[in-house]
Motif scaffolding. Structure first.
Motif, PDB file in Angstrom:
ATOM      1  N   GLY A  23       0.804  -1.222   0.000  1.00  0.00           N
ATOM      2  CA  GLY A  23       0.000   0.000   0.000  1.00  0.00           C
ATOM      3  C   GLY A  23       0.830   1.261   0.000  1.00  0.00           C
ATOM      4  O   GLY A  23       2.046   1.210  -0.120  1.00  0.00           O
ATOM      5  N   ALA A  24       0.167   2.413   0.163  1.00  0.00           N
ATOM      6  CA  ALA A  24       0.856   3.703   0.209  1.00  0.00           C
ATOM      7  C   ALA A  24       1.592   3.846   1.542  1.00  0.00           C
ATOM      8  O   ALA A  24       1.382   3.069   2.460  1.00  0.00           O
ATOM      9  CB  ALA A  24      -0.160   4.828   0.051  1.00  0.00           C
ATOM     10  N   ALA A  25       2.439   4.857   1.606  1.00  0.00           N
ATOM     11  CA  ALA A  25       3.229   5.086   2.820  1.00  0.00           C
ATOM     12  C   ALA A  25       2.327   5.475   3.981  1.00  0.00           C
ATOM     13  O   ALA A  25       1.259   6.053   3.793  1.00  0.00           O
ATOM     14  CB  ALA A  25       4.232   6.194   2.561  1.00  0.00           C
ATOM     15  N   THR A  26       2.764   5.121   5.183  1.00  0.00           N
ATOM     16  CA  THR A  26       2.058   5.576   6.377  1.00  0.00           C
ATOM     17  C   THR A  26       3.058   6.331   7.256  1.00  0.00           C
ATOM     18  O   THR A  26       4.197   5.915   7.394  1.00  0.00           O
ATOM     19  CB  THR A  26       1.464   4.401   7.179  1.00  0.00           C
ATOM     20  OG1 THR A  26       2.519   3.512   7.519  1.00  0.00           O
ATOM     21  CG2 THR A  26       0.430   3.640   6.379  1.00  0.00           C
ATOM     22  N   SER A  27       2.620   7.469   7.786  1.00  0.00           N
ATOM     23  CA  SER A  27       3.492   8.281   8.637  1.00  0.00           C
ATOM     24  C   SER A  27       2.802   8.546   9.959  1.00  0.00           C
ATOM     25  O   SER A  27       1.578   8.631  10.020  1.00  0.00           O
ATOM     26  CB  SER A  27       3.784   9.635   7.969  1.00  0.00           C
ATOM     27  OG  SER A  27       4.257   9.461   6.659  1.00  0.00           O
ATOM     28  N   SER A  28       3.596   8.673  10.992  1.00  0.00           N
ATOM     29  CA  SER A  28       3.077   9.041  12.307  1.00  0.00           C
ATOM     30  C   SER A  28       3.722  10.350  12.738  1.00  0.00           C
ATOM     31  O   SER A  28       4.932  10.510  12.624  1.00  0.00           O
ATOM     32  CB  SER A  28       3.408   7.967  13.335  1.00  0.00           C
ATOM     33  OG  SER A  28       2.756   6.772  12.993  1.00  0.00           O
ATOM     34  N   VAL A  29       2.892  11.265  13.202  1.00  0.00           N
ATOM     35  CA  VAL A  29       3.383  12.570  13.629  1.00  0.00           C
ATOM     36  C   VAL A  29       2.861  12.842  15.038  1.00  0.00           C
ATOM     37  O   VAL A  29       1.664  12.738  15.294  1.00  0.00           O
ATOM     38  CB  VAL A  29       2.894  13.689  12.676  1.00  0.00           C
ATOM     39  CG1 VAL A  29       3.390  15.048  13.139  1.00  0.00           C
ATOM     40  CG2 VAL A  29       3.339  13.409  11.233  1.00  0.00           C
ATOM     41  N   SER A  30       3.775  13.170  15.947  1.00  0.00           N
ATOM     42  CA  SER A  30       3.370  13.553  17.299  1.00  0.00           C
ATOM     43  C   SER A  30       3.173  15.062  17.333  1.00  0.00           C
ATOM     44  O   SER A  30       4.037  15.802  16.874  1.00  0.00           O
ATOM     45  CB  SER A  30       4.458  13.189  18.312  1.00  0.00           C
ATOM     46  OG  SER A  30       4.635  11.806  18.333  1.00  0.00           O
ATOM     47  N   VAL A  31       2.065  15.492  17.864  1.00  0.00           N
ATOM     48  CA  VAL A  31       1.805  16.929  17.935  1.00  0.00           C
ATOM     49  C   VAL A  31       1.590  17.329  19.394  1.00  0.00           C
ATOM     50  O   VAL A  31       0.779  16.725  20.090  1.00  0.00           O
ATOM     51  CB  VAL A  31       0.541  17.319  17.128  1.00  0.00           C
ATOM     52  CG1 VAL A  31       0.338  18.824  17.134  1.00  0.00           C
ATOM     53  CG2 VAL A  31       0.629  16.788  15.699  1.00  0.00           C
ATOM     54  N   THR A  32       2.331  18.346  19.818  1.00  0.00           N
ATOM     55  CA  THR A  32       2.136  18.878  21.162  1.00  0.00           C
ATOM     56  C   THR A  32       1.442  20.226  21.048  1.00  0.00           C
ATOM     57  O   THR A  32       1.882  21.086  20.288  1.00  0.00           O
ATOM     58  CB  THR A  32       3.489  19.068  21.884  1.00  0.00           C
ATOM     59  OG1 THR A  32       4.165  17.817  21.911  1.00  0.00           O
ATOM     60  CG2 THR A  32       3.282  19.563  23.303  1.00  0.00           C
ATOM     61  N   GLU A  87       1.030  27.322  21.144  1.00  0.00           N
ATOM     62  CA  GLU A  87       1.706  26.711  20.003  1.00  0.00           C
ATOM     63  C   GLU A  87       1.089  25.373  19.612  1.00  0.00           C
ATOM     64  O   GLU A  87       0.448  24.704  20.417  1.00  0.00           O
ATOM     65  CB  GLU A  87       3.205  26.541  20.283  1.00  0.00           C
ATOM     66  CG  GLU A  87       3.507  25.635  21.458  1.00  0.00           C
ATOM     67  CD  GLU A  87       4.998  25.357  21.646  1.00  0.00           C
ATOM     68  OE1 GLU A  87       5.797  25.658  20.744  1.00  0.00           O
ATOM     69  OE2 GLU A  87       5.359  24.820  22.703  1.00  0.00           O
ATOM     70  N   VAL A  88       1.315  25.045  18.332  1.00  0.00           N
ATOM     71  CA  VAL A  88       0.972  23.732  17.793  1.00  0.00           C
ATOM     72  C   VAL A  88       2.286  23.205  17.222  1.00  0.00           C
ATOM     73  O   VAL A  88       2.806  23.759  16.256  1.00  0.00           O
ATOM     74  CB  VAL A  88      -0.088  23.825  16.670  1.00  0.00           C
ATOM     75  CG1 VAL A  88      -0.367  22.447  16.086  1.00  0.00           C
ATOM     76  CG2 VAL A  88      -1.373  24.452  17.178  1.00  0.00           C
ATOM     77  N   ALA A  89       2.854  22.191  17.856  1.00  0.00           N
ATOM     78  CA  ALA A  89       4.197  21.746  17.490  1.00  0.00           C
ATOM     79  C   ALA A  89       4.216  20.303  16.998  1.00  0.00           C
ATOM     80  O   ALA A  89       4.296  19.372  17.801  1.00  0.00           O
ATOM     81  CB  ALA A  89       5.128  21.915  18.693  1.00  0.00           C
ATOM     82  N   PRO A  90       4.134  20.123  15.663  1.00  0.00           N
ATOM     83  CA  PRO A  90       4.232  18.762  15.126  1.00  0.00           C
ATOM     84  C   PRO A  90       5.683  18.292  15.077  1.00  0.00           C
ATOM     85  O   PRO A  90       6.582  19.093  14.844  1.00  0.00           O
ATOM     86  CB  PRO A  90       3.664  18.890  13.707  1.00  0.00           C
ATOM     87  CG  PRO A  90       3.666  20.344  13.378  1.00  0.00           C
ATOM     88  CD  PRO A  90       3.964  21.126  14.613  1.00  0.00           C
TER      89      PRO A  90
END
Ligand SMILES: [Cu+2]
Length: 164
Positions: free
Chosen positions: A41-50, A55-58
């Motif tokens: 399948g297509a790529a999968t990414s994980s992003v942590s956001v605080t 602020e919004v900090a990915p």
């Protein structure tokens, strides 16, 4: 006489053995096939956001096109939200409405998805399918207190995000 009567029995068992081995090979091939299918399948990414005031900090600030899972933690003391929009505009240049919040239906903005309310100290996940391009992640909450409005976007809760 004994030898003759035993021969068909051995042949019978041998045939069963061949069928058994063939069956195992088919099971083995099927297992390999499903493994390959899962990785195709297509790529999968994980992003942590605080998120916190203000602020919004990915982390990281980019992802590969495909399925992206944002795990958003509100480490602040107020309620926040997490909005993803696709836009060529820089994070600080989005069109706003009168109360200072971003006009999510405004020109040059394509809303993608959002988590509406994330209580202080809690976490939520948002899974989206993103194509390549420039995005902005933001909090679009506006607090109204004593006749004053406090848009979180204007206070700095916005960050550029790139999908490659
Ligand atoms: Cu906020």
């Amino acid at each position: 006489m004994d030898g003759l009567s035993e021969a068909p029995g051995i042949l019978f068992r041998a045939r069963h053995l061949v069928v058994g081995v063939a069956a195992l090979m088919i099971v083995g091939l099927a297992a390999c096939g499903s493994d390959n299918g899962g990785g195709g399948g297509a790529a999968t990414s994980s992003v942590s956001v605080t998120e916190r005031e203000w602020e919004v900090a990915p982390d990281p600030t980019s992802a590969d096109a495909g399925e992206v899972t944002f795990s958003v933690s509100n480490e602040g003391t107020e309620i926040h939200e997490f909005v993803v929009v696709k836009t060529d505009l820089a994070s600080g240049d989005l069109p706003t409405v009168e109360d200072g919040s971003v006009d999510e239906e405004g020109e040059g903005i394509e809303p993608v998805d959002e988590i509406e309310d994330i209580a202080a100290g809690s976490s939520q996940e948002l899974k989206v399918d993103l194509e390549s391009g420039h995005y902005v992640v933001l909090c679009n909450i506006v607090e109204k207190e004593n006749g004053e409005t406090e848009p979180h976007y204007a206070k700095g809760m916005r960050t550029d995000f790139t999908v490659n």
